[in-house]
Design an enzyme around this catalytic site. Structure first.
Site, PDB file in Angstrom:
ATOM      1  N   ASP A   1       0.865  -1.181   0.000  1.00 32.39           N
ATOM      2  CA  ASP A   1       0.000   0.000   0.000  1.00 32.39           C
ATOM      3  C   ASP A   1       0.901   1.231   0.000  1.00 32.39           C
ATOM      4  OD1 ASP A   1      -2.463   1.534   0.378  1.00 32.39           O
ATOM      5  OD2 ASP A   1      -1.675   1.964   2.367  1.00 32.39           O
ATOM      6  N   SER A   2       0.312   2.388  -0.277  1.00 28.92           N
ATOM      7  CA  SER A   2       1.083   3.627  -0.248  1.00 28.92           C
ATOM      8  C   SER A   2       1.573   3.962   1.158  1.00 28.92           C
ATOM      9  CB  SER A   2       0.216   4.765  -0.777  1.00 28.92           C
ATOM     10  OG  SER A   2      -0.987   4.828  -0.036  1.00 28.92           O
TER      11      SER A   2
ATOM     12  N   TYR B   1      -0.323   8.429  -2.565  1.00 29.79           N
ATOM     13  CA  TYR B   1      -0.372   8.119  -3.991  1.00 29.79           C
ATOM     14  C   TYR B   1      -1.569   8.820  -4.659  1.00 29.79           C
ATOM     15  CZ  TYR B   1       2.973   4.158  -3.667  1.00 29.79           C
ATOM     16  OH  TYR B   1       4.082   3.365  -3.503  1.00 29.79           O
ATOM     17  N   GLY B   2      -2.554   9.176  -3.845  1.00 33.19           N
ATOM     18  CA  GLY B   2      -3.839   9.657  -4.379  1.00 33.19           C
ATOM     19  C   GLY B   2      -3.756  10.912  -5.217  1.00 33.19           C
TER      20      GLY B   2
ATOM     21  N   CYS C   1      -3.821  -0.857  -2.020  1.00 35.19           N
ATOM     22  CA  CYS C   1      -4.094   0.557  -2.300  1.00 35.19           C
ATOM     23  C   CYS C   1      -5.047   0.695  -3.495  1.00 35.19           C
ATOM     24  CB  CYS C   1      -2.765   1.232  -2.612  1.00 35.19           C
ATOM     25  SG  CYS C   1      -2.905   2.962  -3.033  1.00 35.19           S
ATOM     26  N   ASN C   2      -6.144   1.390  -3.276  1.00 33.84           N
ATOM     27  CA  ASN C   2      -7.118   1.584  -4.370  1.00 33.84           C
ATOM     28  C   ASN C   2      -6.522   2.413  -5.499  1.00 33.84           C
ATOM     29  OD1 ASN C   2     -10.330   0.988  -3.593  1.00 33.84           O
ATOM     30  ND2 ASN C   2      -8.930   1.037  -1.864  1.00 33.84           N
ATOM     31  N   THR C   3      -5.694   3.400  -5.148  1.00 33.60           N
ATOM     32  CA  THR C   3      -5.112   4.258  -6.181  1.00 33.60           C
ATOM     33  C   THR C   3      -4.162   3.444  -7.061  1.00 33.60           C
ATOM     34  OG1 THR C   3      -5.240   6.084  -4.593  1.00 33.60           O
ATOM     35  CG2 THR C   3      -3.904   6.436  -6.570  1.00 33.60           C
TER      36      THR C   3
ATOM     37  N   GLU D   1      -5.949   9.822   9.354  1.00 33.99           N
ATOM     38  CA  GLU D   1      -4.570   9.732   9.866  1.00 33.99           C
ATOM     39  C   GLU D   1      -4.356  10.660  11.064  1.00 33.99           C
ATOM     40  OE1 GLU D   1      -1.780   9.911   6.607  1.00 33.99           O
ATOM     41  OE2 GLU D   1      -2.526   8.017   5.803  1.00 33.99           O
TER      42      GLU D   1
ATOM     43  N   CYS E   1     -11.273   3.282  -0.919  1.00 35.66           N
ATOM     44  CA  CYS E   1      -9.996   3.773  -0.385  1.00 35.66           C
ATOM     45  C   CYS E   1      -9.707   3.017   0.898  1.00 35.66           C
ATOM     46  CB  CYS E   1     -10.089   5.273  -0.104  1.00 35.66           C
ATOM     47  SG  CYS E   1      -8.596   5.955   0.658  1.00 35.66           S
ATOM     48  N   THR E   2      -8.429   2.725   1.107  1.00 41.20           N
ATOM     49  CA  THR E   2      -8.026   1.944   2.284  1.00 41.20           C
ATOM     50  C   THR E   2      -8.514   2.544   3.612  1.00 41.20           C
ATOM     51  OG1 THR E   2      -5.959   3.194   2.120  1.00 41.20           O
ATOM     52  CG2 THR E   2      -5.927   0.913   1.328  1.00 41.20           C
ATOM     53  N   HIS E   3      -8.609   3.882   3.654  1.00 43.73           N
ATOM     54  CA  HIS E   3      -8.902   4.543   4.931  1.00 43.73           C
ATOM     55  C   HIS E   3     -10.396   4.584   5.293  1.00 43.73           C
ATOM     56  CE1 HIS E   3      -4.841   5.788   4.182  1.00 43.73           C
ATOM     57  NE2 HIS E   3      -4.777   6.592   5.236  1.00 43.73           N
TER      58      HIS E   3
HETATM   59  N1  DGL Z   1      -3.997   3.963   0.014  1.00 41.13           N
HETATM   60  C1  DGL Z   1      -4.628   5.004  -0.768  1.00 41.13           C
HETATM   61  C2  DGL Z   1      -5.849   4.432  -1.483  1.00 41.13           C
HETATM   62  O1  DGL Z   1      -6.435   3.448  -1.070  1.00 41.13           O
HETATM   63  C3  DGL Z   1      -4.995   6.199   0.079  1.00 41.13           C
HETATM   64  C4  DGL Z   1      -3.817   7.011   0.560  1.00 41.13           C
HETATM   65  C5  DGL Z   1      -3.006   7.638  -0.561  1.00 41.13           C
HETATM   66  O2  DGL Z   1      -3.478   8.598  -1.206  1.00 41.13           O
HETATM   67  O3  DGL Z   1      -1.911   7.167  -0.780  1.00 41.13           O
HETATM   68  O4  DGL Z   1      -6.236   4.960  -2.501  1.00 41.13           O
END
Ligand code: DGL
Length: 266
Positions: A9-10, A41-42, A72-74, A151, A183-185
């Site tokens: 993940d990012s 990464y977003g 990571c979704n991105t 976060e 998104c992971t969060h």
């Molecule tokens: N992990 C990223 C996602 O799921 C979110 C955090 C980022 O922007 O890196 O898209």
């Protein structure tokens, strides 16, 4: 098969996916890499996210992994479609499993997607959903403030409620009956989203869906680990203290063994 499931993940958010993997596959060994030196990464370009993702995969391949999960979704949206076929082991992203579940869940054929700017701009969720059912109407909205809120430990209260109401208004206006938390969060702020969207709307958690998909793949390919309790290793590209500090929020338990990887070995 003793080899681990590799997850990247990012940063720290992918631990929501690890939590689901542990839940559904308690016997599996897991190696996690969080790219904390280069998060987020977003907001990055497609080229950059592809380059980072390849480097992360090459690092995980050195750890004896049998399958890689792009938590990571991105990265799943921007990088996975062009890189997944260049590697021999299965590489599973979060988009397909969540899109499939959303198509299955919707009754009025109106699905919503929330994610980072990169995920939404890529239209990967939309394309995946339309492949499964071209009649479905998709509404997609980037929610860039949700990641920093989570976060910083802002999971409830007036400020996040106000922001969430603004972000989620288009979904209420378009009467979606299913919303993908892309998104992971976002699983962490599910109660805020649930309160605004109401009980009638199905919330699809991409973390849970990818864990179930990986369980299916490992079972079908006879690659499950017979061990009773898996081992979990955590690597980051920077600041293991920050990562470990947030672990309880995302994983539900503390991490004491996070190690920093030198950039040159990435
Ligand atoms: N992990 C990223 C996602 O799921 C979110 C955090 C980022 O922007 O890196 O898209």
């Amino acid at each position: 098969m003793k080899s681990a499931i590799g997850v990247f993940d990012s940063g720290v958010g992918g631990l929501t996916v690890v939590k689901e993997l542990i839940n559904h596959l308690p016997g599996e060994n897991i190696v996690y890499f969080g790219d904390t030196a280069r998060v987020p990464y977003g907001i990055k370009s497609k080229e950059t996210v592809i380059r980072f993702s390849i480097e992360n995969i090459l690092f995980l391949l050195k750890q004896d992994v049998k399958l890689i999960c792009v938590a990571c979704n991105t990265a799943s949206s921007l990088a996975l479609p062009s890189i997944r076929h260049h590697f021999r082991i299965p590489i599973v992203g979060v988009i397909g499993p969540a899109a499939k579940e959303a198509v299955y869940a919707t009754r009025n054929k109106r699905i919503g997607v929330i994610g980072t700017r990169g995920t939404i701009k890529s239209r990967t969720y939309e394309n995946e959903i339309r492949l499964l059912d071209p009649q479905i109407k998709v509404t997609a909205v980037a929610c860039p403030l949700f990641v920093p809120f989570v976060e910083e430990g802002v999971f409830k209260g007036e400020v996040i409620n106000k922001v969430a109401q603004t972000y989620l208004k288009p979904f209420k206006d378009n009467r979606v009956d299913t919303l993908i938390l892309g998104c992971t969060h976002y699983p962490i702020i599910k109660p805020v989203i649930r309160q605004i969207m109401g009980d009638q709307v199905t919330l699809i958690d991409s973390a849970k869906q990818v864990a179930l998909e990986i369980k299916n793949i490992l079972t079908a390919d006879r690659m499950l680990n017979k061990g009773a309790r898996g081992k979990h290793g955590f690597y980051v590209s920077d600041n293991p203290e920050w990562f470990s500090g947030l672990a309880r929020t995302f994983l539900g338990k503390p991490i004491t063994n996070a190690k920093k990887v030198e950039q040159c070995s990435l």
